[in-house]
Every structure is written in structure tokens, then in C-alpha cells.
Design a protein around this motif. Sequence first.
Motif, PDB file in Angstrom:
ATOM      1  N   LYS A   1       0.829  -1.212   0.000  1.00  0.00           N
ATOM      2  CA  LYS A   1       0.000   0.000   0.000  1.00  0.00           C
ATOM      3  C   LYS A   1       0.862   1.261   0.000  1.00  0.00           C
ATOM      4  CE  LYS A   1      -0.517  -0.136   4.951  1.00  0.00           C
ATOM      5  NZ  LYS A   1      -1.325  -0.233   6.132  1.00  0.00           N
ATOM      6  N   ASN A   2       2.126   1.140   0.405  1.00  0.00           N
ATOM      7  CA  ASN A   2       3.068   2.255   0.293  1.00  0.00           C
ATOM      8  C   ASN A   2       3.991   2.021  -0.894  1.00  0.00           C
ATOM      9  OD1 ASN A   2       2.312   3.739   2.679  1.00  0.00           O
ATOM     10  ND2 ASN A   2       3.250   2.087   3.856  1.00  0.00           N
ATOM     11  N   ASN A   3       4.650   3.096  -1.369  1.00  0.00           N
ATOM     12  CA  ASN A   3       5.604   2.910  -2.460  1.00  0.00           C
ATOM     13  C   ASN A   3       7.011   2.671  -1.940  1.00  0.00           C
ATOM     14  OD1 ASN A   3       6.403   5.537  -1.748  1.00  0.00           O
ATOM     15  ND2 ASN A   3       6.828   6.117  -3.884  1.00  0.00           N
ATOM     16  N   TYR A   4       7.131   2.454  -0.616  1.00  0.00           N
ATOM     17  CA  TYR A   4       8.454   2.251  -0.031  1.00  0.00           C
ATOM     18  C   TYR A   4       8.427   1.156   1.035  1.00  0.00           C
ATOM     19  CZ  TYR A   4       6.162   5.161   3.436  1.00  0.00           C
ATOM     20  OH  TYR A   4       5.267   5.663   4.348  1.00  0.00           O
ATOM     21  N   HIS A   5       9.567   0.505   1.174  1.00  0.00           N
ATOM     22  CA  HIS A   5       9.801  -0.421   2.274  1.00  0.00           C
ATOM     23  C   HIS A   5      10.220   0.376   3.499  1.00  0.00           C
ATOM     24  CE1 HIS A   5      11.670  -3.660   4.603  1.00  0.00           C
ATOM     25  NE2 HIS A   5      12.782  -2.957   4.634  1.00  0.00           N
ATOM     26  N   GLN A   6       9.784  -0.031   4.687  1.00  0.00           N
ATOM     27  CA  GLN A   6      10.275   0.641   5.884  1.00  0.00           C
ATOM     28  C   GLN A   6      10.934  -0.371   6.818  1.00  0.00           C
ATOM     29  OE1 GLN A   6       6.881   2.631   7.732  1.00  0.00           O
ATOM     30  NE2 GLN A   6       5.527   1.428   6.466  1.00  0.00           N
ATOM     31  N   PHE A   7      11.903   0.112   7.575  1.00  0.00           N
ATOM     32  CA  PHE A   7      12.728  -0.755   8.417  1.00  0.00           C
ATOM     33  C   PHE A   7      12.249  -0.639   9.861  1.00  0.00           C
ATOM     34  CE2 PHE A   7      16.859  -1.600  10.629  1.00  0.00           C
ATOM     35  CZ  PHE A   7      17.065  -2.868  10.147  1.00  0.00           C
ATOM     36  N   PRO A   8      11.432  -1.615  10.327  1.00  0.00           N
ATOM     37  CA  PRO A   8      10.752  -1.471  11.617  1.00  0.00           C
ATOM     38  C   PRO A   8      11.661  -1.221  12.826  1.00  0.00           C
ATOM     39  CG  PRO A   8       9.857  -3.330  10.382  1.00  0.00           C
ATOM     40  CD  PRO A   8      11.078  -2.874   9.651  1.00  0.00           C
ATOM     41  N   PRO A   9      12.840  -1.869  12.912  1.00  0.00           N
ATOM     42  CA  PRO A   9      13.598  -1.706  14.159  1.00  0.00           C
ATOM     43  C   PRO A   9      13.991  -0.261  14.485  1.00  0.00           C
ATOM     44  CG  PRO A   9      14.463  -3.546  12.894  1.00  0.00           C
ATOM     45  CD  PRO A   9      13.482  -2.836  12.017  1.00  0.00           C
ATOM     46  N   LEU A  10      14.002   0.619  13.488  1.00  0.00           N
ATOM     47  CA  LEU A  10      14.441   1.989  13.759  1.00  0.00           C
ATOM     48  C   LEU A  10      13.304   3.006  13.744  1.00  0.00           C
ATOM     49  CD1 LEU A  10      17.849   2.079  11.836  1.00  0.00           C
ATOM     50  CD2 LEU A  10      17.447   1.753  14.259  1.00  0.00           C
ATOM     51  N   ILE A  11      12.067   2.522  13.645  1.00  0.00           N
ATOM     52  CA  ILE A  11      10.933   3.452  13.599  1.00  0.00           C
ATOM     53  C   ILE A  11      10.870   4.312  14.872  1.00  0.00           C
ATOM     54  CG2 ILE A  11       8.391   3.512  13.732  1.00  0.00           C
ATOM     55  CD1 ILE A  11       8.361   1.394  11.516  1.00  0.00           C
ATOM     56  N   TYR A  12      11.212   3.715  16.005  1.00  0.00           N
ATOM     57  CA  TYR A  12      11.145   4.499  17.256  1.00  0.00           C
ATOM     58  C   TYR A  12      12.127   5.670  17.234  1.00  0.00           C
ATOM     59  CZ  TYR A  12      15.493   2.895  19.405  1.00  0.00           C
ATOM     60  OH  TYR A  12      16.805   2.686  19.689  1.00  0.00           O
ATOM     61  N   GLN A  13      13.210   5.560  16.464  1.00  0.00           N
ATOM     62  CA  GLN A  13      14.164   6.666  16.392  1.00  0.00           C
ATOM     63  C   GLN A  13      13.643   7.807  15.521  1.00  0.00           C
ATOM     64  OE1 GLN A  13      18.306   5.867  15.874  1.00  0.00           O
ATOM     65  NE2 GLN A  13      18.330   4.233  17.390  1.00  0.00           N
ATOM     66  N   VAL A  14      12.767   7.483  14.578  1.00  0.00           N
ATOM     67  CA  VAL A  14      12.081   8.535  13.834  1.00  0.00           C
ATOM     68  C   VAL A  14      11.099   9.256  14.766  1.00  0.00           C
ATOM     69  CG1 VAL A  14      10.488   9.036  11.926  1.00  0.00           C
ATOM     70  CG2 VAL A  14      12.345   7.387  11.609  1.00  0.00           C
ATOM     71  N   ALA A  15      10.396   8.470  15.574  1.00  0.00           N
ATOM     72  CA  ALA A  15       9.417   9.038  16.500  1.00  0.00           C
ATOM     73  C   ALA A  15      10.082   9.971  17.509  1.00  0.00           C
ATOM     74  CB  ALA A  15       8.670   7.929  17.227  1.00  0.00           C
ATOM     75  N   SER A  16      11.313   9.640  17.916  1.00  0.00           N
ATOM     76  CA  SER A  16      11.978  10.455  18.930  1.00  0.00           C
ATOM     77  C   SER A  16      12.945  11.458  18.306  1.00  0.00           C
ATOM     78  CB  SER A  16      12.700   9.545  19.925  1.00  0.00           C
ATOM     79  OG  SER A  16      13.577   8.672  19.248  1.00  0.00           O
ATOM     80  N   ALA A  17      12.769  11.748  17.015  1.00  0.00           N
ATOM     81  CA  ALA A  17      13.493  12.810  16.317  1.00  0.00           C
ATOM     82  C   ALA A  17      14.990  12.539  16.164  1.00  0.00           C
ATOM     83  CB  ALA A  17      13.263  14.167  17.001  1.00  0.00           C
TER      84      ALA A  17
END
Lengths: 424, 424
Positions: B41-57
Motif C-alpha cells: 500500500k506504500n511505495n516504499y519499504h520501511q525498516f521497523p527496528p528503527l521506527i522508534y528513532q524517527v518518533a523520537s526525532a
Amino acid sequence: MKANIERTEKKRVVIVGGGLGGLELAFKLAGGDFQVVLVDKNNYHQFPPLIYQVASAGLEPSSISFPFRRLFQGHKDFFFRMAEVKAVDAAGKTVVTSVGDIHYDYLVLAAGARTNFFGNKAIEATTLPMKSVSEAMQLRNTILRNLEKAETEEDPARRQALMNIVVVGGGASGVEIAGAVAEMKKNIIARDYPDLDSSQMHIYLVNAGKRLLAAMDPVSSARAERDLKALHVHIRQPQFATEYKDGILKTSAGLEIPARTVIWVSGICANTVEGLPAESIGHAGRILTDRFCRVKGVQDVFAIGDQSLIEGDEEYPLGHPQLAQVAMQQAKTVAENLKSLQCGGEEKPFKYRNLGVMATIGRNHAVAEIGGRKFGGFAAWVLWLVVHLRSILGVKNKAFILLNWVWNYLNYKQSLRLILKAKG
Amino acid sequence: MKANIERTEKKRVVIVGGGLGGLELAFKLAGGDFQVVLVDKNNYHQFPPLIYQVASAGLEPSSISFPFRRLFQGHKDFFFRMAEVKAVDAAGKTVVTSVGDIHYDYLVLAAGARTNFFGNKAIEATTLPMKSVSEAMQLRNTILRNLEKAETEEDPARRQALMNIVVVGGGASGVEIAGAVAEMKKNIIARDYPDLDSSQMHIYLVNAGKRLLAAMDPVSSARAERDLKALHVHIRQPQFATEYKDGILKTSAGLEIPARTVIWVSGICANTVEGLPAESIGHAGRILTDRFCRVKGVQDVFAIGDQSLIEGDEEYPLGHPQLAQVAMQQAKTVAENLKSLQCGGEEKPFKYRNLGVMATIGRNHAVAEIGGRKFGGFAAWVLWLVVHLRSILGVKNKAFILLNWVWNYLNYKQSLRLILKAKG
């Protein structure tokens, strides 16, 4: 509500807008003899000259955006407030904002300009402006989403409209984004979308004037046109957009262009502020000031940058151009004048020093006019890169942008092509 | 509508979901003896283990997101389709998607899992999940916006609620984001928000179990608890969230925590697909398969990763843990089995090899269990960095993430604190 800022014995300068002008002024005054309050609707400064590269997936939003609080960490008597400014109460020396009233001793309006849709609500609702990082991300999302749709669209006419891109406006923004999407078409679309015939993707630049880059010399205009044509951009001028409906853009010359992506960069108007006297509002909403940037008809209120227009400069009878360097030089003038007032000194009138103008057109090409010299091609392009890399804030951002540029230059393929939504 | 993909003489494998499992499978099969169609549904793959680092800027969305078309540039007989999968028609060997029906010879379901709100619609509407890059950006925006509001909030109780952050869920995600926001509080809030008393900001971790990181050894749980307490995170367990209303989170132990930011990471359930037989759906929506990852009750349909549950493995009677390494190893098994089928060979059952588990807790601290050894502290933290840097895709992303990490480590201050909205 009083926005929670305590008065001190220092005089308070309230700056509305943290664009290039407002930020420069805040830097010059913060930590000095004034209490400085910076008000902006975003929590970050954005660097306008590179917004088109965010739109065309060449740079990340964060590379050209800077949180104000981070920029002013450790500055004493500096306050940032994320708020919308609703009105100025000049009699009460107060700014009315969404987080409460803020009293000022001096007020500097530096809230910039917004996209001018010339009152056409239908065009405003359906075309894509490119004045902010948010808008650039939306533009990037739209271009990429339309290409995804084109891949599975069986109807040739609808597919054509999904692939086409129209840029309306032949100023620097229009030339730069047209060049950038043309590079995208050339270097990326064919590889990323093997099922689409990228030669069938058309990029149009619709310009109301007789030549592109009207603010520059005709020599530069001709160069820009030649470079864009080499990138297969269809330039349509002089004609202006009259209607955009059902995916078809109509122009004053009777042209009908099917396109689901229409980028609207055909002009700006100053952001408005309630409460100023009618006599102080000039052409395209610009706030009229004297040569000291003091707003007509009110006390202790200044205006700088795209939002303002200085009257009485014989060299610039119609006002100065709405450029980054004008805003930053005006900020310097106002900062010096305010400091001078503090010690009973005199104010000096603003004097514009034109450091040169430039615009980039895709890879390896730009046009520049500096001190009477006009040049183009690779030399101008490298100069453009150096000038903008120098002026962007922060060592880390410089490093990241340089890395992105070098990487993209060597690889011919940006990797930032994300359709990325983000709420609230 | 047929999604515009031409049949060739090769058998077609349709992969639903480009997470770690689906992507690994696509890499193993693309350019080989199959026609591969990847649907996401997205045009990109995302790397789950680092999602929290996006959330915390700490990291940019683009550093952990990869456009599929870019990843598969130049692969023959590979097709990407950005689409929502609506149903599987196993009898007709077809996937029904938002861009049309796609026929398959083999179908692999790898659509992962979503946040489990346990049917509580009110909590779903008001708390913040953290399963995707988009959600991480929304979370970052919310934390920063609430701090901005706190600066001008005059009512102490309301200000307290704007400053507090509650993390619900004591698994790896909960521990990691709690540690990251605690570091933010310690290193950034005090400097960025001089008017706020950062010691008054409280971070709570509400855990339904008796110890954190239930999937790991009690020794690791104890280490994680000690490290989080050192960062002044208030751990509340065993208790679960029962209600969140008017900015107050209530727990089963009668606790009432005022907090405008509630991060919900307390469990997942598999994404659902219409059209599969009822017998093939197990606990938490997971699709039941045999040991060859073949879905129960249908032909030529496989399921891997978080969305699936293998029955009949004596070592894992309740199914394998929903971890990246399980998904990637299952992808490898299915790829080898499909290739083997092509040349009339035999299928091999999936055998899970536990490469170790780890979780990071703020700066300089992590816990790890590898091959029976359990360790923590700085060594585990460095190992965590190395493992995740190695597994992220692309040289440029590795370089950017490393640069960000080194920069943040030396400076104690992330500069990505943008409240950035992006439409469509």
C-alpha cells in the motif's frame, strides 16, 4: 492569556515570522540589550531557495528546516512562541496571537508572502503551490502518486494526464522546478517505471510574460529557455492559465493541456495582518514603510522582507524585489537602528546592495548575474551550489546536503521518492 | 481492471506486503525463473527496528524508508504495484486489489501486523501507535506540539498533562521508545524549553505483564528495568490501561495518569485478508500454515512473517515469535521451496534459527541475548548499533544513519525536531 512571557527592564522586540529576514533580525538582537520574542506558526525556520529540491525528491525536508528552539538554545531573554498572529493593536502596543496577547515596545513584521492565486478559488483548490516545505512534500507525493496511477491506467488519455506536469509561472521558482522535474523524467522515470513510456511524459512551463526570469537580463532569459528546451520542457508564453477543471488546464491562448499535476508558482502576495491602517497596505498586500522600514501611520512598528514595500527609494520606485537578500539586509538595517535608538543615536535609511541573482536549471546549468556580469552553464551552476551551501544554517545540514548532492550527481538517481503522509 | 501486467511463460509469484519478509522473498526470486509481482500500500519499504528513532526525532523518515521501484531498478519480469489488497480468490487464483485483479500461480501473504487496540475504539482514536514511519512522524509532531502548548499553558494541571508521556506496553518497542523519550527529556527539553521545568516532565511505562521484555530472560528484564529507572522512567506493572478520556489514562490498578501523549505499543494483531477459509485464521488473526508456510485449506497460497503462524513445530507449539529474523528466514525457505518445485524437487520444512534478540534503552545501554549469552550495558548497545546499521539497506542510508548517530552522540542534541505536516 498573556503567552507566559515575563517583562524585564529590557525593551521588548517582537518579531513576527522566522523566515530569512525575521531570523536574521532575531540573531542580531538576541542576547543583547533587548528582550526578543520570535513568533512563527511553525516550530522551524525553512530555507526557501532549496524548497524546490524537496519537491523534486532531491533533498529531505529536515536538511532545509531548522527548529527555532535549537537555533536559539542558551540565548538569554529570547523567547520563541509557536502561534498564529491574528492582529496588531498598535494603540495598545500588543500583538494578538493564538496563544495570547504579547506586548511589544518594538514590533517587526516579517511574515513573508503566500502564493497568489489571483482570487481564483477553483485553481487554489486544485493546483499545487510550493512556498513551504509542507507544500513541497505534498507536491512530491502527488507527482509520485500520479505516476503510480499511470502504470495501471488503461485509458490512454487518462494515463497521459497522469504523466503530464504543468508548471504555471516563469520566474525563478517556475524555471527551477521545471528543470528539476525534467531531470527526474530523464534520469529516473524510465528506470523506475519500466511499463511507462517516459518519452510520452510532457512537462509544460506556462508563463504570462514574454520571457522567462523577467527580473533578470534578456541574455539570462534566453539562456534559461535554451537550457529548458534541451531538457524537453515545452515553454508556452506569453499566456496565462485561465481555468483548471477535470484535469485540463486552459490558457489565455486557447491551449488545453491535460495534466493531473499542476504546480502553481505564478506570483505571491504579502501575508495580511489585521489592525494596520488601510493607508499602509500597498500593491499585492505589501505593507508600506518609509526608508527606515517603519510602517506608515503607526508608531514603533517595522516591516521587512517579502511582506513589506519601502516607499521613497528613487532607485526602486516600485519597491525592492522580494528576494532573500533584500529581507536579510533590511533585518540588518532594523537591528542596527534599534540598537542605535537604545543609546540615543540616529536611524539610517535602508540601502539595498544587489549581490547578484541566480537561478538553476537542472543538472550542470544555471544562470547568474553578479555585478553586471552575466554568465550561465556549468560555472554558474557550481557557483549556485556554493552560494546556497554556504548560506544554509548548520554544519550538519551543510554536510547532509553536500552528501545528497554529490550522491545524486554521481548516481543520477535520488532515493527520496517516498509518498509519505504525516498527520498533525 | 487487470492491473496492467502481461503474462509471460514464467509462473507468476504475487507477494502481498513489502516488509522485511516480503522484500527478502522478492529479492530472492526477482530476475530468476518467476515473474514476480510485489504489492504494497506504500511505495516504499520501511525498516521497523528503527521506527522508534524517527518518533523520537533521532532519524529522518527517508533514512529508514526505501522506494521499491528504486530497489528493483533493472530487474526483469519484476512488477511493483502500489495497491490495497482487498481479498484472495483462491478458487480463481486471483488477488483482488484496489488497482484491479492480479492472477497468481503462487501467492505469498506477507502483509504483517497492525497495532492491537483490543477492540477499544476510544483508545484507538486517541492514543498514538508506532508501527509505521507515518505514525512515527505523527508521534513526533504530537510530542513537540504538546511541549509548545505547555510553554504557554497557565493552568498547572493542564501543563502537567501536556508534559507527561505514557508508553503503554512493556515489550521491545515500549522499552525502546520509553528510553528514547527519557533521553530527549534529559538532553533536550531543558535546553529547548527554558520556561518549562523539565524535572516536572514524567514518563510512565505501563506494562500488563510482571516484567518488561517478557520474550527475553528475566536477567535482561531486570537490566532493562534498572536502566529505565536510571533515566527516571516510572514503570507501572503489572497493570493494563483500561480507559483514556479527557487526557487521563486509567489503569487496572486504579492509577490515573494525566497525559496528553499516550503511545500505544501494547501488542499487535495480524492484518486481515478476505477470502481465506475460517479454519486458516488463528490467534490474534494470524494465518495458520503448515511447516512449509502453506496456508491451511487453500492451494498455492503461502503466508510468512508477522501475519502468519506455523503449526506443528514442536519447539514452538504456540508459533514462532513475530520477529524480523523469523520473517526473513521464512522468506528464504519459501524462495528455496518455490525454486525447488520448479525443477520437480522437494519442499523443506521451515526451521527457525534464533540469531539472538536485543533491545536498546537510551544512550549507551541495551540488553542482548545471543546463543545463550546474556549481556547488557555499553557492549550490548554498540552491538545493537552495528547489527542494525549492517541490516539497513543501501550504502547511502548506512552513511546517513551513521552520520546522524555520531552527530547526536557527540552533540547530545538531535536537530530533527520539526513539526512537519504533509498531505496526500
